[in-house]
Enzyme design. Structure first.
Site, PDB file in Angstrom:
ATOM      1  CG  HIS A 468     -99.990 -78.745 -32.363  1.00 58.35           C
ATOM      2  ND1 HIS A 468     -99.381 -78.532 -31.138  1.00 58.35           N
ATOM      3  CD2 HIS A 468    -100.300 -80.056 -32.409  1.00 58.35           C
ATOM      4  CE1 HIS A 468     -99.336 -79.667 -30.471  1.00 58.35           C
ATOM      5  NE2 HIS A 468     -99.884 -80.619 -31.219  1.00 58.35           N
ATOM      6  CB  CYS A 487    -100.884 -83.722 -33.212  1.00 57.10           C
ATOM      7  SG  CYS A 487    -102.645 -83.879 -33.584  1.00 57.10           S
TER       8      CYS A 487
END
Length: 571
Positions: A468, A487
């Site tokens: 992301h 992440c």
């Protein structure tokens, strides 16, 4: 896949064949066994082999000529298929394939493996004894022939399994490492290799086919040569070294960088002066070691310079092992994230078409290693904040600043149920909450402050990990970028989204920017799913032949090195 283990019992099959063979030689006195005709000697060898195979299937640990046999699952299957005929040795002596296997095992160190792990000494001793008896005109000893045949078979299966899937199972030493479970009938592969007389070629085909693995092999040879030549000198501790400085240690620094090819030229009479040429050499060294590329020999650069050649060799060997853990087919197009180098790249037809810095998980919130399939992306995503992050990261900030949630555009919902109502955060006594009673769901709205940034790239997995964007762009200036909660934050989200949607006529770069500017959340399915490989390499060689090393942010090298050093228990 072949791994050491206990195989199924086949007492009936083995003993029926064994009794029939024993009847052939029963009438021959034991003192005359060594002088048996070739056909009777062959029967005697086969009977000894059958007896040992029965032990392999019936004992938890089988020892052959002082060596532990690891292939108790595959070995009986292999010999049963060939009706229990010896594979490597006949009544007249060893077959050429036995010598070919020995020569292949001797070169196992080129794969970063140890030849002695594959019964090399015992096999060479038995082969020498057989050759000596032949030269003296004596018959072969059936017991030794059977042992030699078993050791050769086990050596091929064990070496083949290590080339095919690695010497260590990563899931046993790394809880967040999802292994690629490769399957192969190594017993059938061995039989085909014997039939085709291609022992060495077959073993070579079991090794990883990737160019990255082969480049590591070449680097391993190069660094072993450096080790034989004495490695490189240590640069003594002292004041920071940079351009313009004169210091006696600079001559040592020049020699150190010249040995590894970072310094390719030097001006005469400048041995103790830190000049432009030396600065460029330091920058080259820093670049291939993942350091800040400032041309200054500070604490971290000095520590990397003084890592001994033996440790660099072990890093090369360990990362060759990691190549053996991954899929043989990464895909024609794929995204590869090297966690240890904090970098992602998009590969298409073996060519790099996009590269980007990334931020990965902190050492205590590690990014896992696995492969997935990216199927869609989300523009202007909301962020359902995981409970562990809400409790450990958000809750302390809310206690200190009651307006924190409002400024960060974070909504509070009564629970994690889909229809849970939104509540006013000022009605909650945040001081009374902890990991045991925190039941609220926190959701951050889309916008410039959203922790996921403007785009998230989804490849569903059990770890709930994805790529992301991030509003914290300043983090990409750091050389070591382990700041996330698992992440991967990517520095070039717009470029990656444009690439992934390039085959969809509805999505141009301009259209992507317009949607992002609208703050409207929109999920878009990719025209073609994209494989994603999250890997962990602390050493690799690029296409230009430059050997790269990285700091082991998660401490995985030490664990793997210990596992690779383990040897089979003594019999």
């Amino acid at each position: 896949m072949f791994f050491p283990g206990k195989g199924p019992k086949r007492p009936c099959t083995l003993w029926v064949l064994l009794l029939s063979l024993l009847s052939i030689v029963a009438a021959v006195p034991a003192s005359n066994l060594q002088a048996l005709p070739a056909e009777n000697l062959a029967a005697n060898i086969r009977s000894r082999l059958l007896m040992k195979l029965d032990e392999v299937t019936s004992q938890p640990r089988f020892v052959c000529h002082g060596e532990i046999i690891c292939g108790s699952l595959a070995i009986p299957r292999f010999y049963e298929r060939r009706r229990f005929e010896p594979a490597w040795v006949t009544a007249t002596g060893p077959r050429p394939e036995a010598t070919a296997l020995v020569e292949a095992i001797k070169l196992a160190d080129r794969q970063g493996l140890r030849p002695e792990d594959y019964h090399l000494r015992s096999i060479e001793k038995l082969l020498a004894e057989s050759t000596a008896r032949q030269s003296e005109g004596k018959s072969l000893e059936a017991e030794h022939v059977a042992e030699l045949d078993l050791l050769l078979t086990d050596a091929f299966l064990l070496y083949g399994s290590h080339l095919l899937a690695g010497r260590v199972n990563p899931e046993t030493i790394h809880s967040e490492w999802l292994a690629f479970n490769r399957t192969a009938d190594l017993a059938a592969i061995l039989q085909e290799a014997l039939t085709s007389h291609k022992i060495q070629e077959t073993l070579a085909q079991l090794a990883p086919p990737h160019a990255g693995y082969k480049r590591l092999q070449q680097a391993l040879l190069k660094y072993r040569q450096l080790e034989r030549q004495g490695g490189w000198p240590l640069v003594a501790k002292g004041a920071t070294l940079k351009k313009g400085v004169k210091d006696a240690r600079i001559s040592t620094l020049r020699l150190r960088l010249a040995i590894t090819g970072d310094l390719t030229s030097a001006l005469p009479g400048q041995q103790t002066l830190f000049d432009d040429v030396l600065e460029e050499a330091v920058i080259r060294f820093q670049k291939r070691n993942g350091l800040t590329e400032d041309g200054i020999v500070g604490r971290r650069t000095l520590a990397a310079l003084n890592v001994p050649v033996q440790q660099r060799l072990r890093m090369l060997e360990m990362n060759m092992e990691r190549w053996r853990w991954i899929s043989r087919d990464l895909g024609r197009k794929y995204i590869l994230v090297n966690i240890a180098s904090f970098r992602a790249e998009v590969i298409e037809d073996h060519q790099q078409v996009l590269t980007s810095k990334v931020v990965v998980g902190r050492p205590f919130r590690r990014t896992p290693v696995f492969s997935g399939m990216m199927t869609y992306l989300v523009f202007n995503p909301t962020w359902n904040i995981p409970q562990v992050i809400a409790v450990k990261d958000i809750l302390p900030k809310v206690r200190q600043d009651p307006q924190y949630l409002a400024r960060q555009r974070i909504q509070v919902f009564q629970s994690w149920q889909e229809d849970a109502p939104q509540i006013d955060p000022t009605t909650v006594d945040w001081r009374l909450l902890n990991s045991h009673n925190f039941r609220y769901r926190l959701v951050q709205k889309p916008g410039p402050l959203n922790a996921l940034g403007r785009v998230k790239f989804m490849f569903p997995n059990k770890f709930s990990v994805y790529l992301h964007d991030t509003p914290a762009q300043g983090l990409f200036k750091n050389a070591r970028r382990g700041f996330s909660s698992g992440c991967i934050r990517i520095a070039k989200p717009i470029e990656l989204a444009t690439y992934l949607l390039r085959d969809d006529p509805n999505w141009s770069r301009q259209k992507i920017l317009e949607v992002l500017a609208s703050n409207r959340t929109l999920a878009v399915r990719l025209p073609e799913p994209m494989p994603v490989h999250l890997l962990y390499w602390t050493a690799w060689v690029d296409k230009e032949g430059v050997v790269n090393f990285r700091y082991d942010i998660y401490g995985r090298d030490a664990i793997l090195e210990k596992a690779l050093e383990e040897r089979p228990p003594r019999p």
